[in-house]
Design a protein around this motif. Structure first.
Motif, PDB file in Angstrom:
ATOM      1  N   GLU A   1       0.839  -1.194   0.000  1.00 57.76           N
ATOM      2  CA  GLU A   1       0.000   0.000   0.000  1.00 57.76           C
ATOM      3  C   GLU A   1       0.880   1.252   0.000  1.00 57.76           C
ATOM      4  N   ASN A   2       0.286   2.369  -0.364  1.00 52.40           N
ATOM      5  CA  ASN A   2       1.023   3.634  -0.385  1.00 52.40           C
ATOM      6  C   ASN A   2       1.353   4.130   1.009  1.00 52.40           C
ATOM      7  N   ASN A   3       0.547   3.730   1.988  1.00 51.94           N
ATOM      8  CA  ASN A   3       0.840   4.069   3.378  1.00 51.94           C
ATOM      9  C   ASN A   3       0.202   3.029   4.294  1.00 51.94           C
TER      10      ASN A   3
ATOM     11  N   GLU B   1      -1.979   3.350   6.855  1.00 49.93           N
ATOM     12  CA  GLU B   1      -3.004   4.083   7.594  1.00 49.93           C
ATOM     13  C   GLU B   1      -4.131   3.121   7.951  1.00 49.93           C
ATOM     14  N   GLU B   2      -4.615   3.214   9.191  1.00 50.15           N
ATOM     15  CA  GLU B   2      -5.645   2.293   9.654  1.00 50.15           C
ATOM     16  C   GLU B   2      -6.850   2.289   8.706  1.00 50.15           C
ATOM     17  N   GLY B   3      -7.196   1.090   8.226  1.00 55.26           N
ATOM     18  CA  GLY B   3      -8.353   0.927   7.360  1.00 55.26           C
ATOM     19  C   GLY B   3      -8.110   1.195   5.891  1.00 55.26           C
ATOM     20  N   TYR B   4      -6.905   1.635   5.507  1.00 62.81           N
ATOM     21  CA  TYR B   4      -6.609   1.960   4.105  1.00 62.81           C
ATOM     22  C   TYR B   4      -6.255   0.675   3.357  1.00 62.81           C
ATOM     23  N   ILE B   5      -7.199   0.189   2.563  1.00 62.11           N
ATOM     24  CA  ILE B   5      -7.001  -1.036   1.777  1.00 62.11           C
ATOM     25  C   ILE B   5      -7.443  -0.733   0.351  1.00 62.11           C
ATOM     26  N   THR B   6      -6.546  -0.930  -0.591  1.00 60.50           N
ATOM     27  CA  THR B   6      -6.872  -0.656  -1.990  1.00 60.50           C
ATOM     28  C   THR B   6      -7.119  -1.967  -2.738  1.00 60.50           C
ATOM     29  N   GLU B   7      -7.188  -1.850  -4.047  1.00 56.04           N
ATOM     30  CA  GLU B   7      -7.448  -3.007  -4.909  1.00 56.04           C
ATOM     31  C   GLU B   7      -6.253  -3.943  -5.041  1.00 56.04           C
ATOM     32  N   LYS B   8      -5.101  -3.549  -4.543  1.00 56.87           N
ATOM     33  CA  LYS B   8      -3.871  -4.302  -4.795  1.00 56.87           C
ATOM     34  C   LYS B   8      -3.963  -5.762  -4.353  1.00 56.87           C
ATOM     35  N   ILE B   9      -4.506  -5.996  -3.173  1.00 48.99           N
ATOM     36  CA  ILE B   9      -4.576  -7.372  -2.676  1.00 48.99           C
ATOM     37  C   ILE B   9      -5.547  -8.207  -3.529  1.00 48.99           C
ATOM     38  N   MET B  10      -6.660  -7.602  -3.947  1.00 50.38           N
ATOM     39  CA  MET B  10      -7.614  -8.336  -4.786  1.00 50.38           C
ATOM     40  C   MET B  10      -7.035  -8.620  -6.168  1.00 50.38           C
TER      41      MET B  10
ATOM     42  N   GLY C   1       0.719  -3.033   4.840  1.00 45.22           N
ATOM     43  CA  GLY C   1      -0.269  -1.982   5.019  1.00 45.22           C
ATOM     44  C   GLY C   1      -1.010  -2.194   6.324  1.00 45.22           C
ATOM     45  N   THR C   2      -2.216  -1.712   6.384  1.00 43.08           N
ATOM     46  CA  THR C   2      -3.009  -1.753   7.605  1.00 43.08           C
ATOM     47  C   THR C   2      -3.289  -3.176   8.095  1.00 43.08           C
ATOM     48  N   SER C   3      -3.320  -3.335   9.410  1.00 44.59           N
ATOM     49  CA  SER C   3      -3.644  -4.641   9.994  1.00 44.59           C
ATOM     50  C   SER C   3      -5.123  -4.975   9.810  1.00 44.59           C
ATOM     51  N   LYS C   4      -5.937  -3.992   9.470  1.00 45.78           N
ATOM     52  CA  LYS C   4      -7.368  -4.226   9.237  1.00 45.78           C
ATOM     53  C   LYS C   4      -7.594  -5.210   8.093  1.00 45.78           C
ATOM     54  N   VAL C   5      -6.597  -5.360   7.237  1.00 41.33           N
ATOM     55  CA  VAL C   5      -6.713  -6.287   6.114  1.00 41.33           C
ATOM     56  C   VAL C   5      -6.985  -7.709   6.622  1.00 41.33           C
ATOM     57  N   LYS C   6      -6.492  -8.010   7.832  1.00 39.64           N
ATOM     58  CA  LYS C   6      -6.679  -9.357   8.383  1.00 39.64           C
ATOM     59  C   LYS C   6      -8.088  -9.573   8.934  1.00 39.64           C
ATOM     60  N   GLU C   7      -8.878  -8.518   9.047  1.00 34.55           N
ATOM     61  CA  GLU C   7     -10.274  -8.664   9.444  1.00 34.55           C
ATOM     62  C   GLU C   7     -11.132  -9.102   8.260  1.00 34.55           C
ATOM     63  N   ILE C   8     -10.709  -8.741   7.078  1.00 34.79           N
ATOM     64  CA  ILE C   8     -11.478  -9.048   5.871  1.00 34.79           C
ATOM     65  C   ILE C   8     -10.939 -10.292   5.178  1.00 34.79           C
ATOM     66  N   PHE C   9      -9.621 -10.328   4.983  1.00 31.39           N
ATOM     67  CA  PHE C   9      -8.989 -11.428   4.258  1.00 31.39           C
ATOM     68  C   PHE C   9      -8.402 -12.440   5.239  1.00 31.39           C
ATOM     69  N   ASN C  10      -8.434 -13.682   4.852  1.00 32.51           N
ATOM     70  CA  ASN C  10      -7.921 -14.776   5.670  1.00 32.51           C
ATOM     71  C   ASN C  10      -6.393 -14.677   5.777  1.00 32.51           C
TER      72      ASN C  10
ATOM     73  N   ASN D   1       3.983  -7.137   8.049  1.00 36.79           N
ATOM     74  CA  ASN D   1       4.066  -6.548   9.385  1.00 36.79           C
ATOM     75  C   ASN D   1       4.070  -7.598  10.503  1.00 36.79           C
ATOM     76  N   ASP D   2       3.667  -8.824  10.218  1.00 35.06           N
ATOM     77  CA  ASP D   2       3.689  -9.892  11.228  1.00 35.06           C
ATOM     78  C   ASP D   2       5.101 -10.407  11.500  1.00 35.06           C
TER      79      ASP D   2
END
Length: 108
Positions: free
Chosen positions: A21-23, A25-34, A47-56, A64-65
Motif C-alpha cells: 500500500e502507499n501508506n 493508515e488504519e483501514g486503508y485497503i486498496t485493490e492491490k490485494i484483490m 499496510g493496515t492490519s485491518k486487512v486481516k479482518e477481511i482477508f484470511n 508486518n507480522d
C-alpha cells in the motif's frame, strides 16, 4: 478497467505478488490485494492490519507480522520450496469465514 485487466493478466505469470500500500493508515485497503488474488498469486501485503479482518491471514503474507523484511523473505522462500505449504496457502479461503464487519468504521 484496461489497467486492471492488463495487470491481472501479467500477474498470472507469478506465484506471489507484492501488494504494498502507499501508506500504513488504519483501514486503508486498496485493490492491490484483490488484484493478486484475481491473478491466482499469493499476496505479499504491507499496510493496515485491518486487512486481516477481511482477508484470511492464512491466504497471504502479512509483512508486518514478521520481525524484519529478511524474516518475511526467508518464510516466502521456504514456502516456495515446500509444495505442501505453498498449496495450503494458495488454496486457503480468501475471505475470513466470519465477516461480521462494520464497514462504516473504514470511512470518515
Amino acid at each position: 478497467m484496461f489497467y486492471t485487466v492488463y495487470k491481472t493478466t501479467n500477474l498470472k505469470k507469478s506465484k506471489k505478488n507484492n501488494t504494498i500500500e502507499n501508506n500504513n493508515e488504519e483501514g486503508y485497503i486498496t485493490e492491490k490485494i484483490m488484484n493478486a488474488y484475481r491473478s491466482s498469486a499469493i499476496p505479499i501485503y504491507w499496510g493496515t492490519s485491518k486487512v486481516k479482518e477481511i482477508f484470511n491471514p492464512e491466504s497471504f503474507f502479512y509483512i508486518n507480522d514478521y520481525s524484519s523484511f529478511e524474516e518475511c523473505a526467508k518464510d516466502i522462500i521456504s514456502i516456495s520450496n515446500d509444495e505442501k505449504r505453498y498449496n495450503t496457502m494458495k488454496n486457503a479461503p480468501i475471505f475470513n469465514e466470519i465477516m461480521n464487519i462494520d464497514y462504516s468504521k473504514y470511512y470518515d
